[in-house]
Design an enzyme around this catalytic site. Structure first.
Site, mmCIF file in Angstrom:
data_model
loop_
_atom_site.group_PDB
_atom_site.id
_atom_site.type_symbol
_atom_site.label_atom_id
_atom_site.label_comp_id
_atom_site.label_asym_id
_atom_site.label_seq_id
_atom_site.Cartn_x
_atom_site.Cartn_y
_atom_site.Cartn_z
ATOM 1 N N CYS A 221 -35.136 48.037 7.847
ATOM 2 C CA CYS A 221 -33.765 48.555 7.818
ATOM 3 C C CYS A 221 -33.684 49.891 8.573
ATOM 4 O O CYS A 221 -33.750 49.914 9.795
ATOM 5 C CB CYS A 221 -33.268 48.651 6.378
ATOM 6 N N HIS B 240 -34.150 43.317 4.147
ATOM 7 C CA HIS B 240 -35.067 43.939 3.186
ATOM 8 C C HIS B 240 -35.961 42.881 2.530
ATOM 9 O O HIS B 240 -35.659 42.405 1.437
ATOM 10 C CB HIS B 240 -34.276 44.670 2.096
ATOM 11 N N GLU C 27 -38.626 43.382 1.063
ATOM 12 C CA GLU C 27 -39.231 43.977 -0.135
ATOM 13 C C GLU C 27 -38.280 43.985 -1.333
ATOM 14 O O GLU C 27 -38.719 44.169 -2.469
ATOM 15 C CB GLU C 27 -39.706 45.404 0.176
#
Length: 237
Positions: A94, A181, A183
């Protein structure tokens, strides 16, 4: 394998119990690989003693913009530029992806398409050897209002969608950026949206995004791809 995590923001205290802080989310994404990690808080100007201290670096997302000119953001830009100049291996997530573009000569600005939030799919338009198993697309949580509008000279797009034309891109074979994202869990993505809806994110955009958090995300697929990239392998890492 030692991975340096370039931390560019922190989870709000009310939401830390969902998945920890951002560096903890990165560690969780690559769980089971036996890697060592060291975090460097870019908002505090922390810099590795030597960029060779880690085998690879991962830069997190942030509420900041890469073009806002604050001292810590400019310091982080210097770290990324130096890593590239010294032949380091880097994964930007990001904000980290956007900084990769800016530090290497590209351009980042507010997206004409507005906020990107929810779970979105990106089509793979260029396959790399570390993308094993092969897949035509991937789905992950997204949360951004900035995006790369011009890539650095020599960069190539790896994935795209209608909202974000540069969803994943690469510079050479050691610098990789992903706008989504991988994660984030869906639970954290939903909590972050709720914290911002009606304040930063328009209500109608938030309402449209909420149902998408119930759709599957390709966390394991992306963990395999990105893990293989970070180790320089051509398998699933």
């Amino acid at each position: 394998m030692k991975v340096g995590i370039l931390v560019t923001d922190h989870v709000l205290p009310d939401y830390a119990e969902i998945a920890g802080d951002y560096d903890e989310m990165v560690v969780s994404l690559f769980d089971g690989r036996g890697w060592q990690y060291e975090s460097f808080d870019q908002t505090l100007g922390e810099r590795p003693r030597s960029l060779d201290d880690c085998d690879a670096y991962v830069a997190t997302g942030s509420r900041a913009s890469v073009y806002d000119g604050t001292p810590w953001v400019m310091g982080f830009q210097s770290v990324v530029a130096d890593l590239y100049a010294e032949g380091g291996r880097y994964l930007g997530i990001c904000f980290g992806s956007q900084m990769m573009a800016q530090a290497l000569g590209g351009e980042v600005r507010r997206a004409d398409t507005g906020w990107g939030v929810g779970v979105k799919a990106a089509e793979v338009v260029s396959h790399e050897p570390w993308m094993v198993p092969d897949a035509p697309s991937y789905r992950c949580v997204v949360s951004h209002q900035d995006q790369v509008v011009r890539m650095p000279d020599g960069a190539r797009v790896l994935a795209a969608n209608d909202h974000c034309a540069v969803s994943m891109f690469m510079m050479g074979d050691r610098f990789l950026g992903i706008q989504g994202h991988p994660e984030y869990s869906s639970d954290y993505g939903r909590a972050l949206l709720e914290a911002r809806r009606g304040k930063l994110i328009p209500e109608e955009v938030a309402e449209a995004a909420i149902p998408t958090y119930d759709t599957p995300i390709d966390r394991d697929l992306l963990a395999g791809w990105l893990g293989a990239f970070l180790t320089g392998e051509t398998g699933s890492g």
